[in-house]
Design a protein around this motif. Sequence first.
Motif, PDB file in Angstrom:
ATOM      1  N   GLU A  97       0.821  -1.207   0.000  1.00 24.56           N
ATOM      2  CA  GLU A  97       0.000   0.000   0.000  1.00 24.56           C
ATOM      3  C   GLU A  97       0.860   1.265   0.000  1.00 24.56           C
ATOM      4  OE1 GLU A  97      -3.858  -1.802   2.457  1.00 24.56           O
ATOM      5  OE2 GLU A  97      -2.594  -0.234   3.357  1.00 24.56           O
ATOM      6  N   GLY A  98       1.961   1.213   0.720  1.00 20.66           N
ATOM      7  CA  GLY A  98       2.812   2.392   0.839  1.00 20.66           C
ATOM      8  C   GLY A  98       3.476   2.816  -0.451  1.00 20.66           C
ATOM      9  N   CYS A  99       3.698   1.862  -1.345  1.00 21.63           N
ATOM     10  CA  CYS A  99       4.354   2.205  -2.616  1.00 21.63           C
ATOM     11  C   CYS A  99       3.373   2.145  -3.785  1.00 21.63           C
ATOM     12  CB  CYS A  99       5.546   1.288  -2.866  1.00 21.63           C
ATOM     13  SG  CYS A  99       5.109  -0.448  -3.084  1.00 21.63           S
ATOM     14  N   ALA A 100       2.090   2.187  -3.494  1.00 19.28           N
ATOM     15  CA  ALA A 100       1.071   2.031  -4.536  1.00 19.28           C
ATOM     16  C   ALA A 100       1.152   3.133  -5.592  1.00 19.28           C
ATOM     17  CB  ALA A 100      -0.316   1.998  -3.910  1.00 19.28           C
ATOM     18  N   GLU A 101       1.554   4.330  -5.183  1.00 13.96           N
ATOM     19  CA  GLU A 101       1.611   5.439  -6.135  1.00 13.96           C
ATOM     20  C   GLU A 101       2.966   5.570  -6.808  1.00 13.96           C
ATOM     21  OE1 GLU A 101      -1.152   7.039  -6.824  1.00 13.96           O
ATOM     22  OE2 GLU A 101      -2.175   5.800  -5.337  1.00 13.96           O
ATOM     23  N   ALA A 102       3.935   4.773  -6.382  1.00 12.32           N
ATOM     24  CA  ALA A 102       5.289   4.900  -6.932  1.00 12.32           C
ATOM     25  C   ALA A 102       5.359   4.322  -8.342  1.00 12.32           C
ATOM     26  CB  ALA A 102       6.290   4.196  -6.029  1.00 12.32           C
ATOM     27  N   GLU A 103       6.080   5.014  -9.208  1.00  7.91           N
ATOM     28  CA  GLU A 103       6.248   4.546 -10.581  1.00  7.91           C
ATOM     29  C   GLU A 103       7.568   3.813 -10.778  1.00  7.91           C
ATOM     30  OE1 GLU A 103       3.635   8.147 -12.622  1.00  7.91           O
ATOM     31  OE2 GLU A 103       5.742   7.843 -13.174  1.00  7.91           O
ATOM     32  N   GLU A 104       8.453   3.900  -9.770  1.00 10.50           N
ATOM     33  CA  GLU A 104       9.733   3.207  -9.871  1.00 10.50           C
ATOM     34  C   GLU A 104      10.226   2.919  -8.458  1.00 10.50           C
ATOM     35  OE1 GLU A 104      12.587   7.164 -10.080  1.00 10.50           O
ATOM     36  OE2 GLU A 104      12.375   5.884 -11.840  1.00 10.50           O
ATOM     37  N   VAL A 105      11.205   2.029  -8.375  1.00 13.83           N
ATOM     38  CA  VAL A 105      11.827   1.729  -7.085  1.00 13.83           C
ATOM     39  C   VAL A 105      12.778   2.873  -6.761  1.00 13.83           C
ATOM     40  CG1 VAL A 105      13.292   0.149  -5.788  1.00 13.83           C
ATOM     41  CG2 VAL A 105      11.677  -0.753  -7.469  1.00 13.83           C
ATOM     42  N   SER A 106      12.441   3.626  -5.715  1.00 14.65           N
ATOM     43  CA  SER A 106      13.257   4.765  -5.304  1.00 14.65           C
ATOM     44  C   SER A 106      13.368   4.772  -3.791  1.00 14.65           C
ATOM     45  CB  SER A 106      12.623   6.075  -5.776  1.00 14.65           C
ATOM     46  OG  SER A 106      11.389   6.287  -5.109  1.00 14.65           O
ATOM     47  N   THR A 107      14.301   5.559  -3.281  1.00 15.69           N
ATOM     48  CA  THR A 107      14.451   5.660  -1.836  1.00 15.69           C
ATOM     49  C   THR A 107      13.200   6.250  -1.200  1.00 15.69           C
ATOM     50  OG1 THR A 107      16.824   5.974  -2.139  1.00 15.69           O
ATOM     51  CG2 THR A 107      15.923   6.544   0.009  1.00 15.69           C
ATOM     52  N   ALA A 108      12.575   7.205  -1.890  1.00 17.06           N
ATOM     53  CA  ALA A 108      11.336   7.797  -1.374  1.00 17.06           C
ATOM     54  C   ALA A 108      10.218   6.762  -1.315  1.00 17.06           C
ATOM     55  CB  ALA A 108      10.926   8.974  -2.255  1.00 17.06           C
ATOM     56  N   ALA A 109      10.136   5.929  -2.335  1.00 13.96           N
ATOM     57  CA  ALA A 109       9.102   4.887  -2.365  1.00 13.96           C
ATOM     58  C   ALA A 109       9.332   3.871  -1.243  1.00 13.96           C
ATOM     59  CB  ALA A 109       9.091   4.187  -3.718  1.00 13.96           C
ATOM     60  N   ILE A 110      10.588   3.514  -1.012  1.00 11.50           N
ATOM     61  CA  ILE A 110      10.909   2.563   0.057  1.00 11.50           C
ATOM     62  C   ILE A 110      10.531   3.145   1.419  1.00 11.50           C
ATOM     63  CG2 ILE A 110      12.799   1.373   1.232  1.00 11.50           C
ATOM     64  CD1 ILE A 110      14.198   1.250  -1.536  1.00 11.50           C
ATOM     65  N   ASP A 111      10.823   4.424   1.615  1.00 16.56           N
ATOM     66  CA  ASP A 111      10.467   5.108   2.866  1.00 16.56           C
ATOM     67  C   ASP A 111       8.962   5.078   3.075  1.00 16.56           C
ATOM     68  OD1 ASP A 111      10.408   6.723   5.143  1.00 16.56           O
ATOM     69  OD2 ASP A 111      10.497   8.579   3.974  1.00 16.56           O
ATOM     70  N   ALA A 112       8.206   5.430   2.039  1.00 15.19           N
ATOM     71  CA  ALA A 112       6.747   5.449   2.145  1.00 15.19           C
ATOM     72  C   ALA A 112       6.198   4.050   2.414  1.00 15.19           C
ATOM     73  CB  ALA A 112       6.145   6.009   0.853  1.00 15.19           C
ATOM     74  N   ALA A 113       6.796   3.051   1.778  1.00 12.89           N
ATOM     75  CA  ALA A 113       6.331   1.672   1.959  1.00 12.89           C
ATOM     76  C   ALA A 113       6.526   1.211   3.398  1.00 12.89           C
ATOM     77  CB  ALA A 113       7.076   0.744   0.999  1.00 12.89           C
ATOM     78  N   PHE A 114       7.711   1.457   3.960  1.00 12.38           N
ATOM     79  CA  PHE A 114       7.961   1.019   5.340  1.00 12.38           C
ATOM     80  C   PHE A 114       7.147   1.815   6.346  1.00 12.38           C
ATOM     81  CE2 PHE A 114      11.529  -1.466   3.805  1.00 12.38           C
ATOM     82  CZ  PHE A 114      11.571  -2.512   4.720  1.00 12.38           C
TER      83      PHE A 114
END
Length: 544
Positions: A97-114
């Motif tokens: 759910e945390g990375c649902a809006e991410a378009e690529e694997v990024s540090t910001a996406a990882i932060d949001a996911a955790f």
Amino acid sequence: MSQTYTGSDVLAAIASASAQLSERKEEINRLNVFPVPDGDTGTNMSLTLKSVVDNIAKLPANAGVAEVRRAITTGALMGARGNSGVITSQILRGLCEGCAEAEEVSTAAIDAAFARAVEVAFQAVRKPVEGTILTVVKDMAAAAKHARKKKLSVDEALEAIVEEGYASVKRTPDLLPVLKENGVVDAGGFGLAILADAFTAALLGKSGPLGDELALARAGAAPKVAIEQINDWEGSKYTYCNEFLVDSDVLDKDEALDFLSTMGDCELCVGEKPKFKVHVHSNTPDKVLHYFLERGQISEVFIHNMKLQSVERNEKLAAEERSEHKPLGFVAVAAGSGMAKILESLGVDVVVSGGQTMNPSTKDLLDAVERVNADAVIILPNNSNIIMAAQSAAGLSEVPCAVVPTKSVPQAFSALFSADEAASLEENVENMTSAFADTKTGEVTTAIKDSKDAHDNPIHNGDVIGIADGSIEAVGSSVEDVVMSLLDTMEAEDADTLTLLAGEDFSDEQLDSLVERIESRFDELEVDAHRGEQPLYPIVFSVE
């Protein structure tokens, strides 16, 4: 996904993490603090991840990112076993759910996911405890946030998260005294660190990817096999239904069918080289298997006795026809056949096999709920390690469903006596929960490792131990002596009724001797003894 990591890379890393967790599950299991046979943390977490991989494998090769996330969360939830499995499933759900809006694997996406994983995992636990898997995922999320602020690369961020995961695991004994007393770290936290480590190592190319295993699970290398469902055994002169997969580069389908026709009827051999599905009704399954083993490798072998299946199916159909629709139904979990019979006599519609040695999954419980012919259903988990899976099943049920959080079968007995079909679901949950509040449960088993009891006295591997409502209160060399000691601790002299359930390895003669000794000691206590037939626990009892 980013240019660096594709969707296939991530899926292969998940498969690798699942395999690594399965390989190391016994290492995780050995960290369990309680010295009794249990639905172990490593086993439960590995089964949960296996369900994820199995669910992903069902996706088409061109599945979108949203479909993959859905497969992960659904697979994790449906395969979740025990508290550790359920919490793991919620962590995975939060990550997706945390990375649902991410378009690529990024540090910001990882932060949001955790960050979302921490939120969802903590929401799943009514009383979070520090020094557990929850602490570890929280610390890993803090590492992810720090990595984003420091503008680390994806590789650096993932490595930092793994490093902090292991560091957090090492700190768990400082936060949870029972871990320090037993000289171990938290098993669930350790399992999560292994999971993150294996995923990261595979994604970063530090270990061989397991993409081939995922592809094999999809069976994408050959056309999907279709097989006719044959339900009618009546009239067949053959006893065994044989079906299996064959992997062969030399098998000739026409020749195989000719052979199968000499073995029995309803013969099928479908598919294309190198993968085939075989089905036949025969009286000689050994000859059938031998033929195909000479021509390739076989797997997924199922041999069913159709005569027995026919009798069992007819009995079940007759029972279902006799089952009338009712306002309130019950699902309960029990490990012994005797326990199951008593629960059924008290009104339980479906008894799910499980308990200490094997925790049923969310899907097992949900399937049981769907089999109940009632307007509403109550689940009695009868084990503290099954309550969360039961609550997940209740939340997924299409019919109104709730959980009465029983931690033992004797508690379920007390709860069922207060059930009222005329009352609402909510009223029944409240009344049944109150009904077992005063039920004290005792369990006697054998320690499987050295440990200490509730009073810091030593326990040695092989000792008979007595557990009073989750606390080890008695240690001895015989079942009878430990039961008597537990009864004293549980103030049986002030109780009215004692219900005894004898395990599968506790003979009738031993039970009679125990009852005689109890009645001699507590002359005003009404003793009600039954065959519970539960494994591993020679005696389970309750005093009220």
